[in-house]
Design a protein around this motif. Sequence first.
Motif, PDB file in Angstrom:
ATOM      1  N   LEU A  50      29.343  24.403 -48.302  1.00 23.08           N
ATOM      2  CA  LEU A  50      29.702  25.710 -48.870  1.00 23.08           C
ATOM      3  C   LEU A  50      28.437  26.426 -49.333  1.00 23.08           C
ATOM      4  N   HIS A  51      28.545  27.696 -49.653  1.00 24.24           N
ATOM      5  CA  HIS A  51      27.425  28.382 -50.295  1.00 24.24           C
ATOM      6  C   HIS A  51      27.228  27.734 -51.665  1.00 24.24           C
ATOM      7  N   VAL A  52      26.007  27.317 -51.948  1.00 23.67           N
ATOM      8  CA  VAL A  52      25.765  26.595 -53.206  1.00 23.67           C
ATOM      9  C   VAL A  52      25.511  27.630 -54.308  1.00 23.67           C
ATOM     10  N   THR A  53      26.602  28.042 -54.943  1.00 21.74           N
ATOM     11  CA  THR A  53      26.547  29.076 -55.977  1.00 21.74           C
ATOM     12  C   THR A  53      27.165  28.532 -57.265  1.00 21.74           C
ATOM     13  N   ALA A  54      27.083  29.325 -58.318  1.00 19.96           N
ATOM     14  CA  ALA A  54      27.669  28.925 -59.607  1.00 19.96           C
ATOM     15  C   ALA A  54      29.185  28.752 -59.483  1.00 19.96           C
ATOM     16  N   GLU A  55      29.813  29.564 -58.621  1.00 23.49           N
ATOM     17  CA  GLU A  55      31.261  29.471 -58.453  1.00 23.49           C
ATOM     18  C   GLU A  55      31.610  28.182 -57.708  1.00 23.49           C
ATOM     19  N   THR A  56      30.825  27.881 -56.677  1.00 28.55           N
ATOM     20  CA  THR A  56      31.050  26.631 -55.932  1.00 28.55           C
ATOM     21  C   THR A  56      30.851  25.429 -56.866  1.00 28.55           C
ATOM     22  N   ALA A  57      29.884  25.534 -57.760  1.00 25.85           N
ATOM     23  CA  ALA A  57      29.635  24.434 -58.705  1.00 25.85           C
ATOM     24  C   ALA A  57      30.907  24.142 -59.501  1.00 25.85           C
ATOM     25  N   ASP A 124      34.719  23.355 -45.559  1.00 30.63           N
ATOM     26  CA  ASP A 124      33.711  24.119 -44.820  1.00 30.63           C
ATOM     27  C   ASP A 124      33.760  25.589 -45.153  1.00 30.63           C
ATOM     28  N   ASP A 125      32.629  26.259 -44.998  1.00 35.36           N
ATOM     29  CA  ASP A 125      32.593  27.716 -45.018  1.00 35.36           C
ATOM     30  C   ASP A 125      31.858  28.122 -43.744  1.00 35.36           C
ATOM     31  N   GLY A 126      32.599  28.189 -42.634  1.00 37.13           N
ATOM     32  CA  GLY A 126      31.976  28.521 -41.356  1.00 37.13           C
ATOM     33  C   GLY A 126      32.109  27.416 -40.322  1.00 37.13           C
ATOM     34  N   ILE A 340      24.294  39.519 -46.182  1.00 31.39           N
ATOM     35  CA  ILE A 340      23.495  40.215 -47.185  1.00 31.39           C
ATOM     36  C   ILE A 340      23.980  39.935 -48.609  1.00 31.39           C
ATOM     37  N   ASN A 341      25.289  39.720 -48.759  1.00 31.66           N
ATOM     38  CA  ASN A 341      25.814  39.569 -50.125  1.00 31.66           C
ATOM     39  C   ASN A 341      25.357  38.265 -50.778  1.00 31.66           C
ATOM     40  N   LEU A 342      25.105  37.243 -49.964  1.00 30.63           N
ATOM     41  CA  LEU A 342      24.632  35.988 -50.539  1.00 30.63           C
ATOM     42  C   LEU A 342      23.125  35.830 -50.414  1.00 30.63           C
ATOM     43  N   ALA A 343      22.520  36.492 -49.421  1.00 28.89           N
ATOM     44  CA  ALA A 343      21.076  36.370 -49.252  1.00 28.89           C
ATOM     45  C   ALA A 343      20.334  37.224 -50.288  1.00 28.89           C
ATOM     46  N   GLU A 346      24.389  37.656 -55.361  1.00 28.59           N
ATOM     47  CA  GLU A 346      24.892  36.345 -55.784  1.00 28.59           C
ATOM     48  C   GLU A 346      26.254  36.013 -55.190  1.00 28.59           C
ATOM     49  N   GLY A 347      26.618  36.698 -54.087  1.00 28.84           N
ATOM     50  CA  GLY A 347      27.932  36.448 -53.502  1.00 28.84           C
ATOM     51  C   GLY A 347      29.004  37.134 -54.326  1.00 28.84           C
ATOM     52  N   HIS A 348      30.245  36.737 -54.078  1.00 23.52           N
ATOM     53  CA  HIS A 348      31.351  37.391 -54.777  1.00 23.52           C
ATOM     54  C   HIS A 348      31.357  36.981 -56.244  1.00 23.52           C
ATOM     55  N   PRO A 349      31.800  37.889 -57.101  1.00 24.93           N
ATOM     56  CA  PRO A 349      31.898  37.558 -58.518  1.00 24.93           C
ATOM     57  C   PRO A 349      32.903  36.427 -58.771  1.00 24.93           C
ATOM     58  N   VAL A 352      36.894  36.666 -58.600  1.00 23.25           N
ATOM     59  CA  VAL A 352      37.613  36.632 -57.328  1.00 23.25           C
ATOM     60  C   VAL A 352      37.525  35.239 -56.696  1.00 23.25           C
ATOM     61  N   MET A 353      36.366  34.567 -56.886  1.00 23.02           N
ATOM     62  CA  MET A 353      36.243  33.194 -56.364  1.00 23.02           C
ATOM     63  C   MET A 353      37.205  32.262 -57.098  1.00 23.02           C
ATOM     64  N   ASP A 354      37.612  32.657 -58.296  1.00 30.03           N
ATOM     65  CA  ASP A 354      38.593  31.876 -59.064  1.00 30.03           C
ATOM     66  C   ASP A 354      39.844  31.623 -58.218  1.00 30.03           C
ATOM     67  N   SER A 356      40.170  32.069 -54.840  1.00 31.48           N
ATOM     68  CA  SER A 356      39.851  31.368 -53.584  1.00 31.48           C
ATOM     69  C   SER A 356      39.681  29.877 -53.843  1.00 31.48           C
ATOM     70  N   PHE A 357      38.964  29.549 -54.906  1.00 28.05           N
ATOM     71  CA  PHE A 357      38.629  28.137 -55.126  1.00 28.05           C
ATOM     72  C   PHE A 357      39.774  27.365 -55.787  1.00 28.05           C
ATOM     73  N   ALA A 358      40.637  28.044 -56.550  1.00 32.95           N
ATOM     74  CA  ALA A 358      41.840  27.364 -57.039  1.00 32.95           C
ATOM     75  C   ALA A 358      42.710  27.019 -55.821  1.00 32.95           C
TER      76      ALA A 358
HETATM   77  N1  ADE Z   1      31.293  33.342 -50.615  1.00 29.82           N
HETATM   78  C1  ADE Z   1      31.138  34.592 -51.032  1.00 29.82           C
HETATM   79  N2  ADE Z   1      30.781  34.635 -52.340  1.00 29.82           N
HETATM   80  C2  ADE Z   1      30.695  33.351 -52.752  1.00 29.82           C
HETATM   81  C3  ADE Z   1      30.367  32.754 -53.996  1.00 29.82           C
HETATM   82  N3  ADE Z   1      30.064  33.470 -55.066  1.00 29.82           N
HETATM   83  N4  ADE Z   1      30.384  31.415 -54.040  1.00 29.82           N
HETATM   84  C4  ADE Z   1      30.699  30.683 -52.948  1.00 29.82           C
HETATM   85  N5  ADE Z   1      31.016  31.188 -51.762  1.00 29.82           N
HETATM   86  C5  ADE Z   1      31.018  32.525 -51.656  1.00 29.82           C
END
Ligand code: ADE
Length: 419
Positions: A50-57, A124-126, A340-343, A346-349, A352-354, A356-358
């Motif tokens: 997955l994208h290694v972000t604070a939300e993924t954590a 997976d993400d992709g 572009i949003n993750l590069a 910081e990706g989605h706030p 909203v990831m709340d 998706s990830f729940a």
């Molecule tokens: N995909 C888009 N935004 C994201 C985020 N903040 N964390 C993980 N995956 C994402």
Amino acid sequence: MKYDIKNIQLADNGRVRIEWAERDMPVLRQVRARFEQEKPLAGKKLSACLHVTAETANLMRTLKAGGAEVVLCASNPLSTQDDVAASLVRDYQIPVFAINGEDHATYYAHIRTAIEHHPVITMDDGADLVSNIHSDYPEVAAQVIGSMEETTTGVIRLRAMAKDGALKFPVIAVNDATTKNLFDNRYGTGQSTVDGIIRATDILLAGKNVVVAGYGWCGRGFASRCRGMGSNVIITEVDPIRALEAAMDGFRVMPMIEAAKEGDLFCTLTGDIHVIRPEHMQVMKDGAIIANSGHFNVEIDLEGLQKLAVKGPTEVRRLVDEYILPNSRRIYVLAEGRLINLAAAEGHPASVMDMSFATQALATEWVAKNNGNLAVKVHNVPSDIEDWVSKLKLKSMKIEIDELTEEQKEYLSSWEMGT
Ligand code: ADE
């Protein structure tokens, strides 16, 4: 514990970010609290790409709280938040294999390490984990009881595998859950794509001609955010119904070859290859900016641009490459055409990831509960999971809604009443 991250010293900052995101993830917090009690994933090895972000954590913490033995690798070389990776390792004892800016070889070495964890559940993400397992690890494929897929591009790949009879284990199209795509793809991508473009370029969106390629949920979200900021938005599409919808939403719709002459900023959100090609670049205005917010960096034909250009790429600002064309016009490509949003942002706030990830965590629990009994195909997320997530999100936002009266229930279920 083995891991491969940029620098463990970054963990303090990463922890602050993880806790900040957690504040805005009330639904996932509830799932975690229940998982801590019930341990529905006890002893299950789980590899996530997955994208290694604070939300993924926060998702990883939830899965671990449920008893899973989790390993995380990046689903994109440019999206890893190195401080978050460090905190996951130091503060939550979760092995992470991800370094922002990692080269192609390291990216795939990290994916292989996650597979060599011998997971029974994958995420997976992709679809990179699933495709690598299918091509190189038959013994792992034989033991996977289910895999979750987070994004549109991944689901497209998985459906193609299922259609060819190549799929070896059940997969759950988390992306297709309404609690995911309606909110994450529309509002998440909409906002974070604007955020990424602005952070990379600092341009003013008001008054710009913004060309949006693709009017799926992501394109719709981005187009409406740009309109809200005063841009003149043009949509390009290949699907007649979506094109009609865009037109009736009040956008101009035209082929890319026409839009190319008008755009100041272009953004692809299609999930397809070479949507912006040299024939389009040749007619673009001097100074046109091109970005991609689709999952893979294939939507802009960068090889074609490289062949066409007389000079470039020259990095004129972080994540902004200048190419000079034979007609002396300059074209700017953001983040090497990666999302572009993750590069660049910081990706989605988290809010909203709340959802998706729940949905991801509950789909994982569903896979574990149905251990071995799911058919080998692409499954939708069960509707009771979607109901639960949406009700809880509403509650966390302190929004109440009406309930059907008995009379209304009867009316809706009968064909004889009140015509
Ligand atoms: N995909 C888009 N935004 C994201 C985020 N903040 N964390 C993980 N995956 C994402």
